[in-house]
Motif scaffolding. Structure first.
Motif, mmCIF file in Angstrom:
data_model
loop_
_atom_site.group_PDB
_atom_site.id
_atom_site.type_symbol
_atom_site.label_atom_id
_atom_site.label_comp_id
_atom_site.label_asym_id
_atom_site.label_seq_id
_atom_site.Cartn_x
_atom_site.Cartn_y
_atom_site.Cartn_z
ATOM 1 N N GLY A 27 1.623 5.935 -7.191
ATOM 2 C CA GLY A 27 0.257 6.120 -7.664
ATOM 3 C C GLY A 27 0.099 7.320 -8.592
ATOM 4 O O GLY A 27 1.039 8.087 -8.827
ATOM 5 N N PRO A 28 -1.105 7.489 -9.128
ATOM 6 C CA PRO A 28 -1.365 8.587 -10.082
ATOM 7 C C PRO A 28 -1.078 9.963 -9.497
ATOM 8 O O PRO A 28 -0.581 10.844 -10.199
ATOM 9 C CB PRO A 28 -2.860 8.419 -10.405
ATOM 10 C CG PRO A 28 -3.171 6.992 -10.088
ATOM 11 C CD PRO A 28 -2.286 6.624 -8.937
ATOM 12 N N GLY A 57 0.818 -1.205 0.000
ATOM 13 C CA GLY A 57 0.000 0.000 0.000
ATOM 14 C C GLY A 57 0.852 1.256 0.000
ATOM 15 O O GLY A 57 0.549 2.240 -0.694
ATOM 16 N N ARG A 80 8.882 4.516 -13.832
ATOM 17 C CA ARG A 80 7.991 4.479 -12.670
ATOM 18 C C ARG A 80 6.699 3.736 -13.009
ATOM 19 O O ARG A 80 6.163 2.993 -12.184
ATOM 20 C CB ARG A 80 7.678 5.908 -12.213
ATOM 21 C CG ARG A 80 8.833 6.596 -11.504
ATOM 22 C CD ARG A 80 8.542 8.068 -11.299
ATOM 23 N NE ARG A 80 7.322 8.284 -10.536
ATOM 24 C CZ ARG A 80 7.256 8.287 -9.210
ATOM 25 N NH1 ARG A 80 8.349 8.081 -8.495
ATOM 26 N NH2 ARG A 80 6.116 8.497 -8.585
ATOM 27 N N GLN A 81 6.224 3.925 -14.231
ATOM 28 C CA GLN A 81 5.006 3.225 -14.638
ATOM 29 C C GLN A 81 5.253 1.719 -14.711
ATOM 30 O O GLN A 81 4.401 0.926 -14.292
ATOM 31 C CB GLN A 81 4.539 3.756 -16.002
ATOM 32 C CG GLN A 81 3.235 3.127 -16.481
ATOM 33 C CD GLN A 81 2.780 3.705 -17.802
ATOM 34 O OE1 GLN A 81 3.371 4.645 -18.313
ATOM 35 N NE2 GLN A 81 1.741 3.131 -18.362
ATOM 36 N N ASP A 89 2.220 1.595 -3.435
ATOM 37 C CA ASP A 89 1.172 2.077 -4.346
ATOM 38 C C ASP A 89 1.002 3.582 -4.221
ATOM 39 O O ASP A 89 0.807 4.288 -5.221
ATOM 40 C CB ASP A 89 -0.154 1.374 -4.042
ATOM 41 C CG ASP A 89 -0.154 -0.070 -4.517
ATOM 42 O OD1 ASP A 89 0.694 -0.406 -5.360
ATOM 43 O OD2 ASP A 89 -0.968 -0.863 -4.017
ATOM 44 N N ALA A 90 1.059 4.072 -2.981
ATOM 45 C CA ALA A 90 0.926 5.520 -2.774
ATOM 46 C C ALA A 90 2.103 6.274 -3.393
ATOM 47 O O ALA A 90 1.933 7.352 -3.965
ATOM 48 C CB ALA A 90 0.824 5.825 -1.280
ATOM 49 N N ALA A 125 5.280 0.442 -11.251
ATOM 50 C CA ALA A 125 3.923 0.389 -10.704
ATOM 51 C C ALA A 125 3.149 -0.791 -11.268
ATOM 52 O O ALA A 125 2.440 -1.496 -10.535
ATOM 53 C CB ALA A 125 3.194 1.704 -11.014
ATOM 54 N N GLU A 126 3.298 -1.027 -12.578
ATOM 55 C CA GLU A 126 2.594 -2.153 -13.189
ATOM 56 C C GLU A 126 3.100 -3.483 -12.640
ATOM 57 O O GLU A 126 2.315 -4.412 -12.395
ATOM 58 C CB GLU A 126 2.761 -2.099 -14.710
ATOM 59 C CG GLU A 126 2.015 -0.943 -15.361
ATOM 60 C CD GLU A 126 2.350 -0.798 -16.831
ATOM 61 O OE1 GLU A 126 3.278 -1.510 -17.294
ATOM 62 O OE2 GLU A 126 1.701 0.015 -17.526
ATOM 63 N N HIS A 182 4.420 -4.016 -9.690
ATOM 64 C CA HIS A 182 3.919 -4.178 -8.324
ATOM 65 C C HIS A 182 2.427 -4.482 -8.300
ATOM 66 O O HIS A 182 1.959 -5.232 -7.448
ATOM 67 C CB HIS A 182 4.218 -2.924 -7.513
ATOM 68 C CG HIS A 182 5.628 -2.852 -7.039
ATOM 69 N ND1 HIS A 182 6.116 -3.653 -6.032
ATOM 70 C CD2 HIS A 182 6.670 -2.095 -7.449
ATOM 71 C CE1 HIS A 182 7.384 -3.374 -5.837
ATOM 72 N NE2 HIS A 182 7.747 -2.445 -6.684
ATOM 73 N N GLU A 183 1.714 -3.902 -9.241
ATOM 74 C CA GLU A 183 0.278 -4.190 -9.300
ATOM 75 C C GLU A 183 0.048 -5.665 -9.617
ATOM 76 O O GLU A 183 -0.808 -6.307 -9.000
ATOM 77 C CB GLU A 183 -0.374 -3.298 -10.353
ATOM 78 C CG GLU A 183 -1.890 -3.458 -10.425
ATOM 79 C CD GLU A 183 -2.517 -2.549 -11.460
ATOM 80 O OE1 GLU A 183 -3.741 -2.657 -11.667
ATOM 81 O OE2 GLU A 183 -1.784 -1.742 -12.068
ATOM 82 N N GLN A 204 1.156 10.903 -7.158
ATOM 83 C CA GLN A 204 2.591 11.174 -7.147
ATOM 84 C C GLN A 204 3.147 11.266 -8.558
ATOM 85 O O GLN A 204 4.079 12.035 -8.819
ATOM 86 C CB GLN A 204 3.316 10.073 -6.362
ATOM 87 C CG GLN A 204 3.047 10.085 -4.871
ATOM 88 C CD GLN A 204 3.575 11.332 -4.202
ATOM 89 O OE1 GLN A 204 2.967 12.402 -4.270
ATOM 90 N NE2 GLN A 204 4.705 11.215 -3.537
#
Length: 580
Positions: free
Chosen positions: A60-61, A53, A205-206, A56-57, A209-210, A212-213, A63
């Motif tokens: 996230g979008p 979490g 970064r994207q 994700d923060a 994020a992907e 980790h998602e 940041q």
């Protein structure tokens, strides 16, 4: 070897009172320990949720948008900073020009004072040659000498102040050169590069994020599977209760039916049937647990493989653009710190220049007084010449020179006053405008670079924390699954003892026969047994066997229902497939 009299009794008392006691103990301990082991894994998976979490923060979008906004400002910041430095350089050149012009005026002032000193010497020589009115001439030359001495002292102090100003402006030039070099080599190029690399870093970064998602989705599935597995293991408690009911049937209840062969036969039939049904139900639940174990192990292996690519090596950070940008942001901050030090020293030099200029301004009154005295001595020379008559002609040249010096000194003092004012304005502009503006813009750039670096470091720290947490949770999950599987394997081996127990019941049933005499005592015993059941299937088996044993039924109806074999020879192979 002869045993002590009480030792055989102690050995007998140490043995289980019933053949099912060991199975009961094994059931309770196995499923309890397996559940606790997996519960520990669930706790660590919950902790991993928190770290995910946080990550994700950080990625996230919100940041991501803030990062793009910060990096988009770097181009404007670089332009503004360069513009402020250009203004600072213009102010520095203006100050140097003003100081140079003022230096020229001070040089002219020094020349004027030297001319006054020469006139003073000439007047003294001429006065010594005169025979009449010596007292009047000596008074004139004495006053001129004092005025020349005061003017020389003034010029010396002004010249000393100008030398200090020259030293301070030279030091300002050195600091400005270092400041310019630091800005042009460290700050501005890296600031521009941060803006240029924003798109690449955003892609990295994207990708993070992907990744980790995807990993978070896998871990959520694992979390749910482990939770279901813990629920499946609760079947052990149901099996334990049913084994306790079988033990009651074949011990206390059977003892109470002693001498009533029909009731004993029913109780033995119930024991065999309930044992077989309990094993069948346990087999189904353990089969489901086995499937879940395999599913969780597969998911965990896939998640660990995904995490290896996500957390390990340079591949975890894509092209390394994030690390490069963090380094550039740090370089910008370091460069601005150095620039701040240069600017602080430069401001100090500018303040000292202003102080020396103010010291020169304090001498303006003395300058005006000297200017008035030169004019006054020029008039005195004319008066002395007129009173001396023919003898005073020698002083006419002195009078002319003093008149010329009066005009020259007035012009020099006027120009010096103007130069002084302009130089003070230039020095004030350096301190209050140029330095302050550059310092203010540097502060904005430093805040922006620090914000970019902090945002990237936050993501990196969350990335590292999530990696460490996943490594710990993965190790514990793998260990928990292995431990639970081992416990189940041991439990499977312990269930072999049920084969001997069931065979013992069958043999006892073979030697017991007779119709069921449903006396009040027998009816009460069977009712008590039925009341102890906790599973509907137990009551169904009980009712079918008791109903079949009643003498009013036909031979076919009286035959006990077909009971599938328990964990005997035929079921051993099946259990081998069910357990690990």
């Amino acid at each position: 070897m002869k045993l002590e009299p009480d030792l055989p009794e102690a050995i007998r008392m140490a043995q289980p009172a019933h053949p099912l006691d060991f199975v009961l103990l094994s059931t309770e301990q196995t499923f309890l320990r397996a559940g606790e082991t997996l519960a520990q894994a669930v706790r660590h998976l919950n902790d991993l949720r928190v770290d995910f979490g946080r990550l994700d923060a950080a990625l996230g979008p919100g940041q991501a948008q803030r990062f793009l906004s910060l990096t988009a400002e770097t181009g404007t910041q670089a332009s503004c900073l360069a513009g402020e430095f250009v203004q600072f350089e213009e102010a520095s050149r203006a100050l140097r020009t003003a100081v140079g012009a003022m230096r020229a005026e001070v040089t002219d002032l020094m020349a004027t004072i030297r001319a006054i000193s020469i006139v003073k010497l000439q007047a003294r020589i001429i006065g010594n040659m005169l025979t009449g009115s010596r007292q009047r001439v000596e008074a004139f030359t004495g006053g001129l000498t004092r005025m020349a001495a005061e003017a020389a002292d003034l010029v010396a102090e002004v010249d000393e102040a100008m030398n200090e100003i020259a030293a301070e402006t030279a030091a300002m030039d050195d600091e400005a050169a270092h400041l310019s070099q630091t800005l042009r080599e460290l700050v501005l190029p890296n600031l521009t590069a941060i803006g240029a690399a924003a798109a690449e870093v955003s892609l990295d970064r994207q990708r993070m994020a992907e990744g980790h998602e995807a990993l978070a989705r896998r871990m959520e599935a694992i979390f749910g599977a482990v939770s279901h597995l813990i629920l499946a293991l609760q079947a052990g408690d149901s099996a334990r209760q049913r084994f306790e009911h079988v033990r009651h049937l074949t011990s206390d209840a059977l003892a109470a039916a002693a001498g009533e062969t029909g009731l004993e036969a029913v109780l033995l039939d119930l024991g065999v049937a309930q044992t077989a049904a309990t094993v069948r139900g346990l087999t189904v639940h353990l089969g489901a647990a086995q499937d879940t174990f395999l599913e969780v192990q597969g998911s965990a292996s896939a998640a660990i493989g995904l995490a290896s690519g996500l957390y390990l090596g340079d591949a975890s950070r894509g092209s390394g653009a994030i690390q490069t940008m963090m380094g550039r942001a740090q370089t910008v901050e370091t460069g601005l710190t150095r620039c701040g030090a240069h600017l602080h020293r430069l401001a100090g030099h500018a303040a000292r220049v202003a102080a020396h200029l103010e010291k020169i301004r304090h001498h303006e009154g003395r300058m005006r007084r000297i200017e008035d005295q030169v004019r006054l001595f020029g008039l005195n020379a004319v008066i002395v010449c007129a009173k001396l008559g023919q003898e005073g002609r020698a002083l006419q040249e002195i009078s002319r020179q003093l008149r010329d010096l009066t005009q020259i000194s007035a012009e020099v003092f006027t120009r010096l006053h103007g130069r002084l004012e302009r130089t003070q304005e230039r020095a004030a502009a350096i301190g209050s405008e140029a330095v302050a503006g550059l310092e203010r813009e540097m502060g904005r750039v430093a805040d922006g670079a620090q914000a970019v670096r902090a945002l990237l470091e936050e993501a990196e720290a969350a990335h590292e924390a999530a990696g460490n947490a996943f490594g710990k949770a993965g190790r514990i999950l793998t260990s928990s699954l292995e431990t639970a599987a081992g416990l189940m394997g041991n439990y499977r081996r312990n269930l072999v003892s049920l084969q001997a127990f069931e065979e013992q019941l069958v043999r006892r049933r073979a030697v017991v026969s007779g119709p069921l005499d449903l006396t009040p005592a027998a009816e009460g015993l069977l009712a008590a047994v039925r009341k102890s059941y906790t599973v509907p299937e137990e009551r169904e088996i009980h009712d079918a066997i008791v109903r079949a044993a009643l003498p009013s039924h036909t031979e076919e109806e009286a035959a006990p229902p077909r009971i599938e074999a328990g964990p005997g020879a035929g079921s051993e192979e099946d259990l081998a497939d069910i357990f690990f």
